[in-house]
Structure formats: structure tokens, C-alpha cells
Scaffold this active site. Structure first.
Site, PDB file in Angstrom:
ATOM      1  N   GLY A  19      -0.376  -8.912 -10.830  1.00 14.36           N
ATOM      2  CA  GLY A  19       0.430  -8.943 -12.050  1.00 14.36           C
ATOM      3  C   GLY A  19       0.709  -7.560 -12.607  1.00 14.36           C
ATOM      4  O   GLY A  19       1.876  -7.189 -12.827  1.00 14.36           O
ATOM      5  N   ILE A  20      -0.325  -6.780 -12.830  1.00 15.83           N
ATOM      6  CA  ILE A  20      -0.142  -5.461 -13.459  1.00 15.83           C
ATOM      7  C   ILE A  20       0.426  -4.459 -12.454  1.00 15.83           C
ATOM      8  O   ILE A  20       1.357  -3.702 -12.766  1.00 15.83           O
ATOM      9  CB  ILE A  20      -1.474  -4.970 -14.075  1.00 15.83           C
ATOM     10  CG1 ILE A  20      -1.887  -5.917 -15.221  1.00 15.83           C
ATOM     11  CG2 ILE A  20      -1.342  -3.535 -14.574  1.00 15.83           C
ATOM     12  CD1 ILE A  20      -3.289  -5.696 -15.771  1.00 15.83           C
ATOM     13  N   TYR A 153     -18.429  -7.072 -13.222  1.00 18.63           N
ATOM     14  CA  TYR A 153     -17.095  -6.580 -13.601  1.00 18.63           C
ATOM     15  C   TYR A 153     -17.222  -5.449 -14.619  1.00 18.63           C
ATOM     16  O   TYR A 153     -16.617  -4.385 -14.476  1.00 18.63           O
ATOM     17  CB  TYR A 153     -16.278  -7.745 -14.176  1.00 18.63           C
ATOM     18  CG  TYR A 153     -14.825  -7.401 -14.424  1.00 18.63           C
ATOM     19  CD1 TYR A 153     -13.901  -7.388 -13.373  1.00 18.63           C
ATOM     20  CD2 TYR A 153     -14.367  -7.101 -15.700  1.00 18.63           C
ATOM     21  CE1 TYR A 153     -12.561  -7.074 -13.599  1.00 18.63           C
ATOM     22  CE2 TYR A 153     -13.033  -6.782 -15.930  1.00 18.63           C
ATOM     23  CZ  TYR A 153     -12.140  -6.776 -14.877  1.00 18.63           C
ATOM     24  OH  TYR A 153     -10.814  -6.455 -15.105  1.00 18.63           O
ATOM     25  N   THR A 188      -2.361 -12.785 -15.869  1.00 17.34           N
ATOM     26  CA  THR A 188      -2.080 -12.559 -14.443  1.00 17.34           C
ATOM     27  C   THR A 188      -2.928 -13.551 -13.636  1.00 17.34           C
ATOM     28  O   THR A 188      -3.698 -14.322 -14.210  1.00 17.34           O
ATOM     29  CB  THR A 188      -2.464 -11.128 -14.008  1.00 17.34           C
ATOM     30  OG1 THR A 188      -3.897 -11.008 -14.062  1.00 17.34           O
ATOM     31  CG2 THR A 188      -1.834 -10.049 -14.886  1.00 17.34           C
TER      32      THR A 188
HETATM   33  N1  LIG Z   1      -5.548  -9.332 -16.131  1.00 11.95           N
HETATM   34  C1  LIG Z   1      -6.433  -8.893 -17.017  1.00 11.95           C
HETATM   35  O1  LIG Z   1      -6.779  -9.578 -17.987  1.00 11.95           O
HETATM   36  C2  LIG Z   1      -7.034  -7.525 -16.861  1.00 11.95           C
HETATM   37  C3  LIG Z   1      -7.754  -7.019 -17.952  1.00 11.95           C
HETATM   38  C4  LIG Z   1      -8.357  -5.767 -17.831  1.00 11.95           C
HETATM   39  C5  LIG Z   1      -8.230  -5.054 -16.662  1.00 11.95           C
HETATM   40  N2  LIG Z   1      -7.527  -5.571 -15.622  1.00 11.95           N
HETATM   41  C6  LIG Z   1      -7.486  -4.770 -14.389  1.00 11.95           C
HETATM   42  O2  LIG Z   1      -6.153  -4.516 -14.014  1.00 11.95           O
HETATM   43  C7  LIG Z   1      -6.081  -4.378 -12.583  1.00 11.95           C
HETATM   44  C8  LIG Z   1      -4.993  -5.307 -12.051  1.00 11.95           C
HETATM   45  O3  LIG Z   1      -5.368  -6.654 -12.332  1.00 11.95           O
HETATM   46  P1  LIG Z   1      -4.307  -7.844 -12.425  1.00 11.95           P
HETATM   47  O4  LIG Z   1      -4.500  -8.488 -13.726  1.00 11.95           O
HETATM   48  O5  LIG Z   1      -2.970  -7.364 -12.001  1.00 11.95           O
HETATM   49  O6  LIG Z   1      -4.920  -8.839 -11.338  1.00 11.95           O
HETATM   50  P2  LIG Z   1      -4.244  -9.580 -10.106  1.00 11.95           P
HETATM   51  O7  LIG Z   1      -5.258 -10.536  -9.597  1.00 11.95           O
HETATM   52  O8  LIG Z   1      -2.908 -10.114 -10.494  1.00 11.95           O
HETATM   53  O9  LIG Z   1      -4.041  -8.377  -9.084  1.00 11.95           O
HETATM   54  C9  LIG Z   1      -5.117  -7.776  -8.417  1.00 11.95           C
HETATM   55  C10 LIG Z   1      -4.673  -7.450  -7.009  1.00 11.95           C
HETATM   56  O10 LIG Z   1      -5.784  -6.879  -6.292  1.00 11.95           O
HETATM   57  C11 LIG Z   1      -5.628  -7.293  -4.933  1.00 11.95           C
HETATM   58  N3  LIG Z   1      -6.869  -7.174  -4.188  1.00 11.95           N
HETATM   59  C12 LIG Z   1      -8.017  -7.874  -4.389  1.00 11.95           C
HETATM   60  N4  LIG Z   1      -8.915  -7.553  -3.448  1.00 11.95           N
HETATM   61  C13 LIG Z   1      -8.338  -6.617  -2.656  1.00 11.95           C
HETATM   62  C14 LIG Z   1      -8.770  -5.911  -1.503  1.00 11.95           C
HETATM   63  N5  LIG Z   1      -9.976  -6.119  -0.966  1.00 11.95           N
HETATM   64  N6  LIG Z   1      -7.922  -5.018  -0.937  1.00 11.95           N
HETATM   65  C15 LIG Z   1      -6.672  -4.829  -1.450  1.00 11.95           C
HETATM   66  N7  LIG Z   1      -6.207  -5.495  -2.534  1.00 11.95           N
HETATM   67  C16 LIG Z   1      -7.032  -6.379  -3.120  1.00 11.95           C
HETATM   68  C17 LIG Z   1      -5.193  -8.744  -5.067  1.00 11.95           C
HETATM   69  O11 LIG Z   1      -4.613  -9.264  -3.861  1.00 11.95           O
HETATM   70  C18 LIG Z   1      -4.221  -8.690  -6.226  1.00 11.95           C
HETATM   71  O12 LIG Z   1      -2.876  -8.552  -5.808  1.00 11.95           O
HETATM   72  C19 LIG Z   1      -7.477  -4.695 -12.059  1.00 11.95           C
HETATM   73  O13 LIG Z   1      -8.185  -3.494 -11.884  1.00 11.95           O
HETATM   74  C20 LIG Z   1      -8.091  -5.488 -13.197  1.00 11.95           C
HETATM   75  O14 LIG Z   1      -9.503  -5.406 -13.198  1.00 11.95           O
HETATM   76  C21 LIG Z   1      -6.917  -6.783 -15.700  1.00 11.95           C
END
Ligand SMILES: NC(=O)c1ccc[n+]([C@@H]2O[C@H](COP(=O)([O-])OP(=O)(O)OC[C@H]3O[C@@H](n4cnc5c(N)ncnc54)[C@H](O)[C@@H]3O)[C@@H](O)[C@H]2O)c1
Length: 248
Positions: A19-20, A153, A188
Site C-alpha cells: 500500500g505505502i 514489530y 493497507t
Molecule cells: N499500514 C500501516 O498501518 C503501517 C503503519 C506503520 C508503519 N507501516 C510500515 O510501512 C511499510 C509499508 O507497509 P504497508 O502498510 O504498505 O504494508 P503492505 O503489506 O501493503 O506492504 C508491505 C510489502 O512488503 C512486502 N514484503 C513482505 N515480505 C517481504 C520479503 N521477504 N521480501 C520482499 N518484500 C516483502 C509485501 O509483499 C508487501 O508488498 C512497512 O515497513 C510497515 O511496517 C505501516
């Protein structure tokens, strides 16, 4: 939303097509960057690359040092260098400490923190001799607050913050800035199942002064600012983009 950034000709590497990562990729591409995206999920990668000539993908599992090194080497070949690196891969697994098995700890550490070190180090090895670069890690409000059921986490996000600070200090004199953007709960795939549990969304919304959860687009401005030339004197910072969640 009107684009206010100019990344014409910039070579950007984005780890994470979720998503991000996808929102940041689109924003960078719209602002003129050539973007290469890394992710283990081919379907997400295809979606992010669809219809955009300036966005390409490399499918790769980033949970080993060798894979991260190889991905950065290949990215340099494909892009011709790296001006911007955004780390936006991450996984979560919510359970109490006493019910957290070794493999959950190890998986979260590998995806969230180890890949940040391995990719960040390999990208730094390209940017430092070039005398220019912008690195932005996606951290989280969990790196600061003690959310229950979030031990691995939260530990990885606290680790990312410290990794970012040390990289920032070591590379500041080389024109390379290293910062983090810390979102609160954002809509996301990472949060979808949890947010659909009865009562969870409403209870989380009450904790956010802005009165809503985040959307991926809420993160693009903060990330692009830190990735821009305008942020040349900003390094070692965690920018909370959380609707005020960390104020209460
Ligand atoms: N969504 C939230 O609420 C939130 C809040 C705080 C921080 N974040 C951080 O933002 C970042 C993006 O998160 P998001 O919300 O887009 O999540 P998301 O699940 O939509 O995207 C995460 C991506 O990481 C990829 N991924 C996972 N394991 C992997 C691996 N072994 N090798 C390569 N790719 C891999 C997944 O396929 C996925 O596309 C992350 O670091 C997350 O911790 C998200």
C-alpha cells in the site's frame, strides 16, 4: 492531489510494492523519477508497474544479505545509479510476548530490520562515493509507543530508528541524508484483516486526534519531502505522519 515535487531524472529504488510503497512509487514517478521496485509478491509488483513506463520491478525475497546485495547491484545496473532509496517492506504478527514463537520473532526481524540494514548498507555504498543521496525508512508509531501484542514489530521499528540515526551520522558529510517516516495505523494489506475485526477500527480511530486512520497517500508528501533536494539539511529524524496519534 497536486504534485509539488520535481524529481525529473532522479533514480529511485523503492523496496515494497504494498500500500505505502505503491503510493510512494506513483508519487515519485508522477514527479518525474525513474523508479525500480523490489518486492517478493509478483502480483503486487505487476500492479505497481502497470501502465507506467518509468516504473519497473524486480521480484525478490529480501530476507537474506545476499539477496539484498544482489538486488541493489542489479538496481544500479538498471537505473544507472541510485539517488533515492525508500524502504517500505514490512510484516506484522500480533500476539502477546508469551505466545510469540521463535519463528515469528525471526521472520519479523528479517523482513523489517535485517533487510533495512542490508539494503541500506548496500545503497549507502553507492551513495557515499557519489556524494549525494536520500534514504527514507518506513518506521512506525510502534517504534515509540508500547502497543501490546506488538513486541517483535515494535522492536524492529525501534531498531530501524536507531539504524537510521547511525547511518545519518556516518554519511552526513558525504551529502547523504537518512530519515524515517513513522505512520500510525494506515489502510493497507498490513492492517486490513485486523481492522475488519469487530470494534477494532472504531477503537483505533478514537486514539487519533485527526479522527481517522491514515491512507497511503498521507505518507507520500512526508516521504517525498525527505527524498527531495529541499530536505538537504534534514537528517537523522523520525517524521511522525500519524494524525496526532503520538500526541495522546
Ligand atoms: N499500514 C500501516 O498501518 C503501517 C503503519 C506503520 C508503519 N507501516 C510500515 O510501512 C511499510 C509499508 O507497509 P504497508 O502498510 O504498505 O504494508 P503492505 O503489506 O501493503 O506492504 C508491505 C510489502 O512488503 C512486502 N514484503 C513482505 N515480505 C517481504 C520479503 N521477504 N521480501 C520482499 N518484500 C516483502 C509485501 O509483499 C508487501 O508488498 C512497512 O515497513 C510497515 O511496517 C505501516
Amino acid at each position: 492531489m497536486r504534485t509539488t515535487w520535481d524529481f525529473t531524472g532522479a533514480r529511485a529504488l523503492v523496496a515494497g510494492a504494498g500500500g505505502i510503497g505503491a503510493a510512494v512509487t506513483s508519487a515519485l514517478a508522477e514527479a518525474g523519477a525513474n523508479v525500480l521496485v523490489l518486492d517478493v509478491d509478483e502480483a503486487k509488483m505487476d500492479k505497481v508497474c502497470q501502465g507506467a513506463d518509468s516504473v519497473n520491478g524486480l521480484t525478490t525475497d529480501l530476507t537474506s544479505a545476499d539477496a539484498c546485495r544482489a538486488a541493489v547491484d542489479r538496481s544500479v545496473q538498471l537505473l544507472g545509479g541510485i539517488d533515492v532509496f525508500v524502504h517500505a517492506v514490512g510484516v506484522n504478527d500480533r500476539r502477546p510476548v508469551l505466545e510469540t514463537p521463535d519463528e515469528v520473532w525471526e521472520r519479523l526481524r528479517a523482513v523489517n530490520l535485517d533487510s533495512a540494514f542490508w539494503l541500506g548498507r548496500a545503497v549507502g555504498a553507492v551513495m557515499v562515493p557519489a556524494g549525494h543521496g536520500r534514504i527514507v525508512f518506513l518506521s512506525s508509531v510502534s517504534g515509540l509507543l508500547a502497543h501490546k501484542d506488538h513486541a517483535p514489530y515494535a522492536a524492529t521499528k525501534g531498531g530501524v530508528n536507531q539504524l537510521m540515526r547511525v547511518m545519518a551520522r556516518e554519511w552526513a558529510a558525504s551529502g547523504v541524508t537518512v530519515n524515517a517516516v513513522a505512520p500510525g495505523y494506515t489502510e493497507t494489506d498490513l492492517t486490513r484483516a485486523y481492522l475488519s475485526e469487530p470494534g477494532i477500527r472504531a477503537s483505533l480511530e478514537t486514539l487519533v486526534p485527526a479522527g481517522r486512520l491514515g491512507r497511503p497517500e498521507d505518507l507520500t508528501g512526508p516521504v517525498l519531502f525527505l527524498a527531495s533536494d529541499q530536505a538537504a539539511f534534514v537528517t537523522g529524524q523520525v517524521l511522525y505522519a500519524d494524525g496526532g496519534r503520538t500526541l495522546v
